[in-house]
Motif scaffolding. Structure first.
Motif, mmCIF file in Angstrom:
data_model
loop_
_atom_site.group_PDB
_atom_site.id
_atom_site.type_symbol
_atom_site.label_atom_id
_atom_site.label_comp_id
_atom_site.label_asym_id
_atom_site.label_seq_id
_atom_site.Cartn_x
_atom_site.Cartn_y
_atom_site.Cartn_z
ATOM 1 N N LEU A 1 78.348 -72.836 68.049
ATOM 2 C CA LEU A 1 77.192 -72.913 68.936
ATOM 3 C C LEU A 1 77.315 -71.955 70.111
ATOM 4 O O LEU A 1 76.297 -71.551 70.700
ATOM 5 N N ARG A 2 78.529 -71.588 70.482
ATOM 6 C CA ARG A 2 78.726 -70.596 71.551
ATOM 7 C C ARG A 2 78.852 -69.182 71.002
ATOM 8 O O ARG A 2 79.131 -68.243 71.744
ATOM 9 N N TRP B 1 65.138 -73.240 71.485
ATOM 10 C CA TRP B 1 66.455 -72.627 71.386
ATOM 11 C C TRP B 1 66.513 -71.458 70.390
ATOM 12 O O TRP B 1 67.524 -71.246 69.728
ATOM 13 N N THR C 1 66.694 -68.414 71.164
ATOM 14 C CA THR C 1 67.540 -67.340 71.675
ATOM 15 C C THR C 1 68.976 -67.794 71.934
ATOM 16 O O THR C 1 69.770 -67.028 72.479
ATOM 17 N N ASN C 2 69.329 -69.027 71.571
ATOM 18 C CA ASN C 2 70.721 -69.473 71.683
ATOM 19 C C ASN C 2 71.603 -68.703 70.710
ATOM 20 O O ASN C 2 71.109 -68.120 69.731
ATOM 21 N N PRO D 1 70.638 -69.697 66.795
ATOM 22 C CA PRO D 1 69.218 -69.918 67.076
ATOM 23 C C PRO D 1 68.563 -70.889 66.098
ATOM 24 O O PRO D 1 68.895 -70.940 64.908
ATOM 25 N N GLN E 1 73.511 -77.682 72.320
ATOM 26 C CA GLN E 1 72.499 -76.624 72.405
ATOM 27 C C GLN E 1 71.799 -76.648 73.765
ATOM 28 O O GLN E 1 71.505 -75.598 74.350
ATOM 29 N N ILE F 1 74.074 -75.155 76.522
ATOM 30 C CA ILE F 1 74.117 -73.694 76.420
ATOM 31 C C ILE F 1 72.807 -73.087 76.909
ATOM 32 O O ILE F 1 72.785 -72.064 77.616
ATOM 33 N N ASP F 2 71.685 -73.711 76.566
ATOM 34 C CA ASP F 2 70.372 -73.216 76.976
ATOM 35 C C ASP F 2 70.208 -73.256 78.500
ATOM 36 O O ASP F 2 69.657 -72.331 79.108
ATOM 37 N N VAL G 1 76.682 -69.829 78.115
ATOM 38 C CA VAL G 1 77.913 -69.986 77.344
ATOM 39 C C VAL G 1 79.101 -70.067 78.300
ATOM 40 O O VAL G 1 79.315 -69.154 79.108
#
Length: 366
Positions: free
Chosen positions: A34-35, A139, A141-142, A145, A302, A305-306, A310
């Motif tokens: 996820l990172r 999300w 653009t995470n 994504p 998520q 992070i959003d 990160v």
């Protein structure tokens, strides 16, 4: 995942602790992908760490769910009990995700978000275990994504195990261990099929599903073997030897790791789980939070992070754990515990305290 107890509040073995560890391991391992660092996910016994965490759940379920049907022998009450464990918390999670969290974090306007068919589809699909990962504008653009909750796909795989376990009892008692062993061999073959030759089944790759069925089947086989063959025991020294051998095989002969691991890993997990370690056996005295942690961790990761970007592994894990724990505690006390109390009233268990059946009854994952 576990039977609600009365005011005594704890079970007589280590299964609750193992499930909690499994959920935390999955949460920790997911933080890498996820990172944006999936290549850094630790590999243990030949498995990515998040897979090993899920395997722990499936090995425990194979043993305890088989024991559950063995006691009830009533398909209706059995499936109702399983459904009361898996669906109430899932329904609440999906509704909160789509109709509370989604509108707050989407990049779309509120009207556009609710007009998009993906929004209602997320609810209807995931509640019936047909996994849908994206929500509109959420999300995208995470580093990973579009995946709102990547953990949900395993719930369909587990529910199929619930449906399959009673089939073992169509066989005469003497043949059941061999039927369970045959099921284990079949799932191994499916798990080893080439990816391009493995079809999608209810939105899940059959090969991926079989990779978890293997460990459920291993747990089911061990339950039946221990129950039926007096000479078949779960021993700590054997578990240590099996893990040592599995560690070597995973490195030297990885092509055989799933065959040996299908028994070695469930054997070790169940040996630990059926023991009663002081303090460890009281892990769930305040509640069984493992299912809630598993359900909520991915979207919380998520979201973190959003909102905050990160961060390092330790900071990310501590932050996510703190937030997810709140949701897991609320889920247990407001949703899961009441649902399991209803399950217990339906089952009307009659198990004498202190017997081996009582030990399993206290821990049965459902």
């Amino acid at each position: 995942m576990s039977k609600v107890l009365g005011d005594q509040g704890h079970r007589s073995n280590n299964f609750d602790a193992l499930r909690l560890v499994g959920a935390l391991v999955v949460m920790f391992a997911h933080s890498y992908s996820l990172r944006g660092h999936p290549e850094q996910i630790p590999v243990v016994l030949g498995y990515p760490l998040q897979t090993l965490g899920v395997i722990v759940f499936f090995a425990i379920s194979g043993y305890l769910i088989t024991a559950s049907f063995e006691r009830t022998r009533n398909p209706v009450t059995y499936l109702l009990a399983r459904s009361l464990r898996i669906f109430p918390a899932l329904v609440v999670l999906v509704l909160l995700t789509a109709y509370v969290l989604g509108p707050l974090v989407t990049t779309l306007t509120r009207d556009a978000y609710f007009a998009d068919p993906l929004t209602d589809g997320y609810v209807t699909h995931n509640i019936r275990l047909w996994v849908q990962f994206p929500l509109p504008g959420v999300w995208a653009t995470n580093p990973l994504p579009g995946a709102v909750n990547g953990s949900l796909w395993t719930l369909f795989v587990e529910f199929l195990c619930y449906l399959a376990a009673p089939l073992l009892f169509l066989f005469p008692r003497l043949l059941r261990p061999f039927a369970a062993l045959a099921a284990l061999i079949v799932t191994i073959r499916l798990a080893e099929a080439p990816m391009e030759a493995s079809p999608l089944f209810y939105a899940v790759r059959l090969r991926d599903a079989a990779g978890l069925w293997v460990y459920f089947a291993g747990g089911a086989f061990l339950r039946i073997a221990v129950k039926q063959w007096s000479w078949f025991l779960l021993r700590t020294d054997i578990a240590v030897a099996l893990m040592a051998a599995q560690s070597v095989i995973a490195v030297a002969w990885p092509q055989w790791a799933i065959e040996t691991g299908s028994i070695a890993i469930p054997y070790t997990v169940l040996t630990i789980g059926l023991a009663r370690t002081p303090y460890v056996a009281r892990t769930a005295r305040f509640g069984d939070f493992s299912y809630g942690l598993y359900l909520y961790a991915f979207p919380v990761q998520q979201l973190v992070i959003d909102q905050w970007g990160v961060r390092g592994t330790a900071v990310n894990f501590v932050t996510v754990l703190g937030i997810t724990a709140v949701f897991a505690i609320l889920s247990w006390h407001l949703v899961e515990r009441p649902a399991l109390a209803l399950k217990d009233r339906i089952l009307h268990r009659r198990v004498r305290p202190g017997t081996p059946e009582a030990v399993v009854a206290e821990s049965v994952s459902a």
